[in-house]
Design a protein around this motif. Sequence first.
Motif, mmCIF file in Angstrom:
data_model
loop_
_atom_site.group_PDB
_atom_site.id
_atom_site.type_symbol
_atom_site.label_atom_id
_atom_site.label_comp_id
_atom_site.label_asym_id
_atom_site.label_seq_id
_atom_site.Cartn_x
_atom_site.Cartn_y
_atom_site.Cartn_z
ATOM 1 N N UNK A 1 -16.530 -6.487 47.583
ATOM 2 C CA UNK A 1 -16.594 -5.026 47.465
ATOM 3 C C UNK A 1 -17.899 -4.595 46.791
ATOM 4 N N UNK A 2 -18.330 -5.327 45.751
ATOM 5 C CA UNK A 2 -19.568 -4.939 45.072
ATOM 6 C C UNK A 2 -20.756 -5.014 46.029
ATOM 7 N N UNK A 3 -20.745 -5.961 46.958
ATOM 8 C CA UNK A 3 -21.832 -6.073 47.926
ATOM 9 C C UNK A 3 -21.818 -4.889 48.889
ATOM 10 N N UNK B 1 -18.736 5.793 35.707
ATOM 11 C CA UNK B 1 -17.457 6.468 35.955
ATOM 12 C C UNK B 1 -17.461 7.165 37.314
ATOM 13 N N UNK B 2 -18.580 7.825 37.652
ATOM 14 C CA UNK B 2 -18.680 8.500 38.949
ATOM 15 C C UNK B 2 -18.629 7.496 40.088
ATOM 16 N N UNK B 3 -19.318 6.374 39.918
ATOM 17 C CA UNK B 3 -19.318 5.335 40.950
ATOM 18 C C UNK B 3 -17.905 4.786 41.145
ATOM 19 N N UNK B 4 -17.213 4.542 40.041
ATOM 20 C CA UNK B 4 -15.833 4.034 40.122
ATOM 21 C C UNK B 4 -14.941 5.007 40.883
ATOM 22 N N UNK B 5 -15.110 6.291 40.614
ATOM 23 C CA UNK B 5 -14.293 7.300 41.285
ATOM 24 C C UNK B 5 -14.668 7.446 42.759
ATOM 25 N N UNK B 6 -15.974 7.523 43.049
ATOM 26 C CA UNK B 6 -16.423 7.737 44.428
ATOM 27 C C UNK B 6 -16.044 6.587 45.351
ATOM 28 N N UNK B 7 -16.171 5.357 44.846
ATOM 29 C CA UNK B 7 -15.934 4.186 45.691
ATOM 30 C C UNK B 7 -14.586 3.508 45.418
ATOM 31 N N UNK C 1 -16.096 -3.164 36.330
ATOM 32 C CA UNK C 1 -16.725 -4.474 36.535
ATOM 33 C C UNK C 1 -17.504 -4.479 37.848
ATOM 34 N N UNK C 2 -16.898 -3.951 38.900
ATOM 35 C CA UNK C 2 -17.564 -3.887 40.206
ATOM 36 C C UNK C 2 -18.788 -2.975 40.115
ATOM 37 N N UNK C 3 -18.660 -1.840 39.440
ATOM 38 C CA UNK C 3 -19.790 -0.916 39.284
ATOM 39 C C UNK C 3 -20.949 -1.609 38.575
ATOM 40 N N UNK C 4 -20.648 -2.369 37.539
ATOM 41 C CA UNK C 4 -21.707 -3.100 36.821
ATOM 42 C C UNK C 4 -22.403 -4.094 37.739
ATOM 43 N N UNK D 1 -24.840 -2.206 40.078
ATOM 44 C CA UNK D 1 -26.095 -1.837 39.426
ATOM 45 C C UNK D 1 -26.973 -3.065 39.203
ATOM 46 N N UNK D 2 -26.366 -4.199 38.893
ATOM 47 C CA UNK D 2 -27.129 -5.430 38.724
ATOM 48 C C UNK D 2 -27.792 -5.840 40.046
ATOM 49 N N UNK D 3 -27.054 -5.747 41.146
ATOM 50 C CA UNK D 3 -27.609 -6.124 42.446
ATOM 51 C C UNK D 3 -28.767 -5.207 42.834
ATOM 52 N N UNK D 4 -28.630 -3.914 42.596
ATOM 53 C CA UNK D 4 -29.707 -2.974 42.926
ATOM 54 C C UNK D 4 -30.946 -3.255 42.085
#
Length: 76
Positions: free
Chosen positions: A6-8, A33-39, A44-47, A50-53
Amino acid sequence: MPPQYRYQQVADDLANRIRSGEFPPGSRLPSRAELCEQYEVSSFVADRVYLMLKMQGLTESLPGAGVFVKDSAPDQ
């Protein structure tokens, strides 16, 4: 095509949005928080997103301010 984590998927979507100009250089990405809500993902996945980007050279983070699109995002 092999399944993706999912993070990918989320990182790929945001990277495409950055490259398309939806998030121009210098713009702030959604907060965790916005990323967690939008997706509909965990913090943990949001972090990981951001690390991948950051690893792709697309973003930089400023502590207390957020994650921003780098001025010199690479073309891919």
